[in-house]
Design an enzyme around this catalytic site. Structure first.
Site: not given
Length: 516
Positions: A38, A78, A91, A205, A348, A350
């Site tokens: 990321q 891609h 990229d 993760n 985690n 949220y």
């Protein structure tokens, strides 16, 4: 507002703001996070590769021409660019591969104690196995780790954040019979090269999220359409691989390196839609099928998958005419091997969900039909630009308390927590989200006696948000992705965090009013 949610808010807020402890306890840690694909960019950077003979010495190498290998997200963006909302890719992303010193400075300026980042498996091992080790990849992460430590910031390293080397995918991917071998070898390379300085490790993760790559032909690689089968097989493989990395550390590295290892699990907090026994039971089923799916085998006293999960999947599988449950069985050896393989609980959080009982209406088998529940958002909640993420800070306390009660008050590190918008510099909603999530975290500490080690903000900078590209932003710092230099600009949330950390106290101007 529904009665159960009003009760949750009353419990969470307490009697008055004056009575609420908004000061962070001594030793509480603040951090921020990213993931390799990321933010790093440099997706096909070449370099020097090394072939170790023998591996454990990591010294006798044969030079060759190599570089970062392709991974499954490289292949996805891609070959299927229409899968990404704005047809972009990682990229270049935030170009952190070249700008890591700038990012470390951002962390230092805010005052963070640690930085959670992931290592790109394919940047270290271009083919996924140890036949080739990319020296430039080793050097990059050594430089990042050293820069962090030089600025008094602890590295918290995630081994796998969704970017499986494509070569391993071609050999069977996460469900391949040799995946555990490959992951253990990869872990050994990481411990050997970085473990003298890295004292906090996370193996995987959010496995509960990336298993979706095996539930449809959609835009989560590798896009295998096998719901209710593939996701269970991946989870089974991941839990074994996690345990192997943990046991390896115990056998060969812990006595000298003295680090801590866990896994980062993600969960929304479920609240019952009504006070009915059916909805209350459905909510517990929801929690066990989502978080307990991975947590129960590792953290519970008995190990293995939650009983309600095993029973429901087995019954549904039988009704479907199958000869065995779609949920694989561990057997006694693996139950004992996996149980206890974590030094803390990586969590985690949220958002939250309203849960109700519902008969399965799905035509196909899936883990959702196995739950036999419905999860939704309360129409009164404020929802972020990410439609799955609502403003529900009360869920922070609820989830922390649920984990603590179910898993013997294992110390918890919030490994991700964040808010999505479209990139505003004056991101007051993000600041409000963080302050009030942290307020409920402190309630869990002071009122529920939950042991919380620290909190990780997602993310220190704007980044490539997977299938959403750059249309959704989570960063404390804005990045102009149209500028080749990728300039970083602090947002209001970064300034709020800096003051919060400096004072070790929540700012009152961002706190929600409590219920008297």
């Amino acid at each position: 507002m529904r009665a159960p949610q009003l009760l949750l808010l009353l419990l969470a807020f307490g009697r008055s703001q004056a009575a609420r402890n908004t000061t962070f306890p001594e030793g509480f840690l603040f951090g921020a996070a990213t993931a390799a694909y990321q933010v790093e960019g440099a997706w096909n950077t070449s370099g020097q590769c090394l072939q170790p003979l023998p591996l454990w010495l990591m010294l006798q190498y044969r030079e060759c021409i190599a570089g970062k290998g392709e991974h499954i997200w490289d292949r996805m963006v891609h070959t299927r660019p229409n899968c990404i909302a704005d047809r972009t890719s990682g990229d270049v992303a935030a170009d952190s591969y070249h700008k890591y010193k700038e990012d470390v400075k951002l962390l230092k300026d805010v005052g963070f104690n640690f930085y959670r980042f992931s290592i790109s498996w394919a940047r270290i091992l271009p083919k996924g196995d140890v036949s080739v080790i990319n020296k430039d990849g080793i050097d990059y992460y050594n430089n990042l780790i050293n820069e962090l430590l030089a600025n008094n910031i602890q590295p918290v390293v995630t081994m796998y954040h969704w970017d499986l080397p494509q070569h391993l995918q071609d050999l069977g991917g996460l469900v391949g019979s040799a995946f555990g071998d490959y992951f253990e070898d990869y872990a050994r390379v990481l411990y050997t090269n970085f473990g003298d300085r890295v004292k906090w490790w996370l193996t995987f993760n959010e496995p509960g999220t990336f298993v979706d790559g095996y539930t449809s032909h959609g835009c989560v690689p590798p896009a295998v359409d096998a719901p209710g089968v593939g996701d269970y097989l991946v989870a089974h493989s991941i839990l074994k691989a996690h345990a192997r990395a943990y046991r390896l550390y115990d056998r060969e590295f812990r006595s000298e390196q003295k680090g801590n290892i866990s896994i980062a699990l993600s969960a929304g907090y479920g609240t019952p839609k009504t006070n009915s026994n059916a909805d209350i039971e459905a909510t517990e089923t929801f929690m066990q099928h989502s978080l307990g799916w991975f947590a129960h085998p590792i953290y519970s006293q008995e190990g293995d998958y939650p009983a309600v999960m095993k029973e429901r999947v087995a019954n549904n599988s039988k009704a479907e005419g199958l000869f065995r449950s779609r949920l694989p069985e561990f057997g006694e050896y693996w139950v004992n091997y996996i149980r206890g393989t974590a030094d803390f609980f990586g969590l985690n959080y949220y958002s939250s969900w309203v849960v109700s009982h519902v008969g399965s209406s799905l035509d196909r088998a899936s883990r959702w039909s196995d739950m036999d529940v419905m999860s939704s958002q309360d129409p009164g909640w404020t929802v972020s630009v990410a439609t799955w993420l609502a403003y529900t800070p009360f869920g922070m306390r609820g989830l922390l308390s649920w984990v603590s009660k179910n898993y013997n008050n294992t110390p918890i590190l919030i490994t991700e927590n964040g808010w999505a918008d479209t990139g505003e510099i004056n991101d007051t909603m993000r600041a409000k989200y963080y302050v009030n999530n942290l307020a409920h975290l402190l309630d869990a500490i002071y009122l529920d006696n939950v042991t919380v080690l620290g909190h990780t903000a997602w993310s220190i900078i704007d980044n490539f948000e997977w299938a959403q590209g750059y249309t959704q932003r989570f960063g404390l710092h804005h990045i102009d992705f149209n500028d080749p230099q990728r300039p970083r600009t602090p947002k209001e949330s970064a300034r709020v965090f800096a003051a919060l950390i400096k004072n070790r106290k929540l700012p009152e101007n961002y706190l929600d009013k409590v219920i008297e």
